[in-house]
Write a protein that holds these residues in place. Structure first.
Motif, short mmCIF file in Angstrom:
data_model
loop_
_atom_site.label_atom_id
_atom_site.label_comp_id
_atom_site.label_asym_id
_atom_site.label_seq_id
_atom_site.Cartn_x
_atom_site.Cartn_y
_atom_site.Cartn_z
N THR A 161 42.51 25.14 31.50
CA THR A 161 42.90 23.76 31.79
C THR A 161 41.82 23.05 32.61
OG1 THR A 161 44.20 24.56 33.69
CG2 THR A 161 45.40 24.17 31.64
N GLY A 162 40.60 23.58 32.56
CA GLY A 162 39.47 22.92 33.23
C GLY A 162 39.20 23.48 34.62
N ILE A 163 37.96 23.34 35.05
CA ILE A 163 37.53 23.90 36.33
C ILE A 163 38.29 23.28 37.50
CG2 ILE A 163 35.60 22.27 36.61
CD1 ILE A 163 34.01 24.65 37.81
N GLU A 164 38.70 22.02 37.38
CA GLU A 164 39.39 21.35 38.48
C GLU A 164 40.79 21.92 38.70
OE1 GLU A 164 37.84 19.37 40.41
OE2 GLU A 164 36.05 19.12 39.18
N SER A 165 41.29 22.69 37.73
CA SER A 165 42.65 23.23 37.84
C SER A 165 42.71 24.58 38.54
CB SER A 165 43.25 23.36 36.44
OG SER A 165 43.37 22.10 35.81
N LEU A 166 41.56 25.16 38.87
CA LEU A 166 41.59 26.45 39.58
C LEU A 166 42.33 26.28 40.90
CD1 LEU A 166 37.98 27.88 39.04
CD2 LEU A 166 40.04 28.32 37.70
N LYS A 167 43.19 27.25 41.22
CA LYS A 167 44.02 27.16 42.42
C LYS A 167 43.55 28.16 43.48
CE LYS A 167 48.22 25.73 39.97
NZ LYS A 167 47.55 25.45 38.70
N GLN A 168 43.80 27.81 44.73
CA GLN A 168 43.45 28.71 45.83
C GLN A 168 44.23 30.02 45.69
OE1 GLN A 168 43.76 27.08 49.75
NE2 GLN A 168 42.93 28.90 50.73
N PRO A 169 43.55 31.16 45.73
CA PRO A 169 44.26 32.44 45.60
C PRO A 169 45.06 32.75 46.86
CG PRO A 169 41.93 32.83 46.06
CD PRO A 169 42.08 31.35 45.87
N SER A 170 46.19 33.40 46.69
CA SER A 170 47.04 33.73 47.82
C SER A 170 46.61 35.02 48.51
CB SER A 170 48.50 33.86 47.38
OG SER A 170 48.62 34.84 46.36
N THR A 171 45.79 35.82 47.83
CA THR A 171 45.28 37.07 48.40
C THR A 171 43.79 37.19 48.10
OG1 THR A 171 45.86 38.30 46.39
CG2 THR A 171 47.50 38.26 48.15
N ILE A 172 43.17 38.19 48.71
CA ILE A 172 41.74 38.44 48.48
C ILE A 172 41.49 38.79 47.03
CG2 ILE A 172 41.83 40.90 49.08
CD1 ILE A 172 39.13 40.40 50.61
N LEU A 173 40.40 38.31 46.47
CA LEU A 173 40.02 38.58 45.08
C LEU A 173 39.28 39.90 45.00
CD1 LEU A 173 38.76 34.97 44.24
CD2 LEU A 173 40.97 35.97 43.61
N ASP A 174 39.83 40.88 44.27
CA ASP A 174 39.27 42.22 44.18
C ASP A 174 38.54 42.38 42.85
OD1 ASP A 174 38.65 44.90 44.15
OD2 ASP A 174 40.65 45.60 44.68
N VAL A 175 37.21 42.55 42.91
CA VAL A 175 36.39 42.65 41.70
C VAL A 175 36.20 44.10 41.25
CG1 VAL A 175 35.16 40.56 42.37
CG2 VAL A 175 34.14 42.80 42.87
N GLY A 176 36.83 45.05 41.93
CA GLY A 176 36.67 46.45 41.56
C GLY A 176 35.23 46.91 41.72
N ASN A 177 34.63 47.40 40.64
CA ASN A 177 33.27 47.91 40.66
C ASN A 177 32.27 46.92 40.05
OD1 ASN A 177 31.16 50.07 38.98
ND2 ASN A 177 31.51 50.40 41.15
N SER A 178 32.72 45.69 39.81
CA SER A 178 31.92 44.77 39.00
C SER A 178 31.01 43.85 39.80
CB SER A 178 32.85 43.91 38.13
OG SER A 178 32.09 43.01 37.35
N GLY A 179 29.72 44.15 39.79
CA GLY A 179 28.73 43.31 40.42
C GLY A 179 28.61 41.96 39.73
N THR A 180 28.75 41.94 38.39
CA THR A 180 28.70 40.68 37.66
C THR A 180 29.81 39.75 38.12
OG1 THR A 180 27.74 41.76 35.71
CG2 THR A 180 28.82 39.63 35.37
N THR A 181 31.03 40.31 38.26
CA THR A 181 32.16 39.46 38.65
C THR A 181 31.94 38.84 40.02
OG1 THR A 181 33.63 40.92 37.39
CG2 THR A 181 34.67 39.37 38.91
N ILE A 182 31.59 39.64 41.02
CA ILE A 182 31.50 39.09 42.38
C ILE A 182 30.37 38.08 42.50
CG2 ILE A 182 30.05 40.97 43.34
CD1 ILE A 182 31.78 40.70 45.92
N ARG A 183 29.23 38.35 41.86
CA ARG A 183 28.09 37.45 42.04
C ARG A 183 28.29 36.15 41.27
NH1 ARG A 183 24.49 42.57 41.80
NH2 ARG A 183 24.08 42.97 44.00
N LEU A 184 28.77 36.21 40.04
CA LEU A 184 28.99 34.98 39.28
C LEU A 184 30.15 34.16 39.86
CD1 LEU A 184 27.01 36.45 37.44
CD2 LEU A 184 28.32 35.61 35.47
#
Length: 425
Positions: free
Chosen positions: A74-97
């Motif tokens: 629904t577009g970038i403006e629709s992203l909502k504040q997360p209620s908890t910490i975002l856990d990327v697991g083992n993914s360097g691509t996820t955390i950096r991007l």
């Protein structure tokens, strides 16, 4: 602990998992676009599932089935504040991007990952993002957890990349596409360009002039139908295994052949590998069927602009070099030190246990061959590519290999051993 036994030969046809890099970005662009994005042949490795989990926490609806992913953007403006910490697991691509994506959002979020992620350097992304007015803080030494806070606006940057890194480049592009200013990124060497290609596929606008890339605020992106090619980094393990095992002939279907990723093919052919390539029709990234047969191998030298095109394949190339005639030199590969493990030291340490003549250098490896390998107790050190490399070493060893932490392989190739069994019948 998994016991890996020698294999006589590999024969048959498989389709390796979808490209991890492209799968990550398909979720990201699908989440930032308007409308539905469908993704076929998605990588179901743990890293890409972490990206899905992060966007769900940001309010994006994503449906997952075995054969298709559907992202309801629904577009970038629709992203909502997360209620908890975002856990990327083992993914360097996820955390950096994600740092680049979240840098321009009007809310605070925190990113962390597993023990490996919390040791990997984030300042290479944080420093240029701060220059773009992003509000990002990390632990001492630039380590996760990372906090990204709201800012009034992201500003443009003219940035000379100190290293060839698609992750850093992509993070800056994701931030730059949220700015009214122009952001210019100047690369030293060409790194993988999946982000640039996919942005255009979703209707975005970007200017590429040699090693210089320019981006500014984007028009609304539109959902797409994406087919993810087979991951050449996963295919590499079977390209090498079939090259080493006499009598082998393996066909790998629909492998991604993006020119920024095909250094492994160039090196294998330079070393004498027999690889036939059949291009396949595609509306996205180029792809081919690859057929590889066993062949005698000779040493080579790998460095310079070739390194970014095969950085993830260097561990399995090092194993191949132990069976090639002569001395193989890998240089200019300092980037290996900041992967899931210090892959220079880890490759040398683990293959030495099996009898390889391999020496770590500050920027690479020196490998003398051919050398017979024997069984040993070895460890992936939680690194999926090290795990698969050691498994392939086990295929050619004179006695069984005991592989510790073999489950790390599921990060990118959950059905690796199933495919091994299929091809070795």
């Amino acid at each position: 602990m998994k016991t890996v036994n020698a294999i006589k030969q590999l024969n048959g046809t498989i389709e390796v998992p979808g490209d991890k890099s492209i799968s990550h970005r398909a979720i990201m662009f699908g989440a930032l676009a308007n409308g539905q994005t469908t993704i076929e042949h998605f990588s179901h490795g743990e890293d890409c599932l972490s990206t899905i989990a992060v966007f769900r926490q940001l309010g994006v609806a994503i449906d997952v089935s075995s054969d298709k992913i559907t992202v309801h953007g629904t577009g970038i403006e629709s992203l909502k504040q997360p209620s908890t910490i975002l856990d990327v697991g083992n993914s360097g691509t996820t955390i950096r991007l994600m740092m680049g994506i979240l840098a321009g959002r009007p809310f605070e979020s925190r990113l962390t990952g597993d023990a490996s992620i919390q040791k990997r350097p984030m300042n290479r992304v944080i420093t240029p993002l701060k220059t773009m007015s992003a509000a990002i803080s990390a632990q001492e030494g630039g380590l996760a957890p990372v906090t990204v806070s709201a800012v009034e606006a992201i500003t443009g940057i003219n940035y000379d990349m100190p290293v060839a890194s698609a992750q850093v480049k992509s993070a800056l592009l994701f931030a730059g596409m949220q700015s009214d200013d122009v952001t210019i990124i100047n690369e030293k060497e060409k790194s993988r360009d999946h982000t640039e290609r996919m942005l255009q596929q979703f209707g975005g606008e970007i200017t590429i002039d040699g090693l210089s890339i320019s981006i500014t605020k984007q028009p609304p992106l539109q959902g797409q139908n994406i087919y993810v090619p087979g991951d050449i980094s996963s295919a590499a393990f079977f390209l090498v295994a079939a090259s080493l095992l006499a009598g082998s002939k393996v066909t790998l279907k629909n492998v991604g052949m993006n020119p920024t990723r095909t250094g492994i093919i160039d090196v294998l052919r330079d070393m004498g590998a027999a690889i036939a390539e059949t291009s396949q029709p595609t509306t996205g990234e180029p792809l081919s069927d690859l057929t590889v047969s066993a062949a005698p191998l000779k040493a080579t030298e790998i460095g310079g602009s070739l390194i970014p095109r095969l950085i993830d394949e260097l561990p399995i190339i090092a194993l191949l070099a132990t069976q090639a005639e002569g001395t193989t030199v890998i240089k200019d590969a300092e980037e290996l030190k900041v992967k899931e493990t210090n892959r220079i030291d880890t490759v040398a340490e683990e293959l030495t246990k099996m009898g390889a003549d391999i020496t770590a250098t500050p920027d690479g490896l020196i490998i003398k061959g051919p050398t017979a390998l024997h069984g040993a107790t070895v460890s992936s050190h939680g690194d999926h590519r090290i795990g698969m490399m050691l498994a392939v070493a086990g295929f050619i060893a004179s006695s069984p290999v005991e592989l510790e932490d073999a489950e790390a392989i599921a990060v990118s190739y959950p059905n690796f051993f199933e495919h091994v069994e299929q091809l070795s019948k």
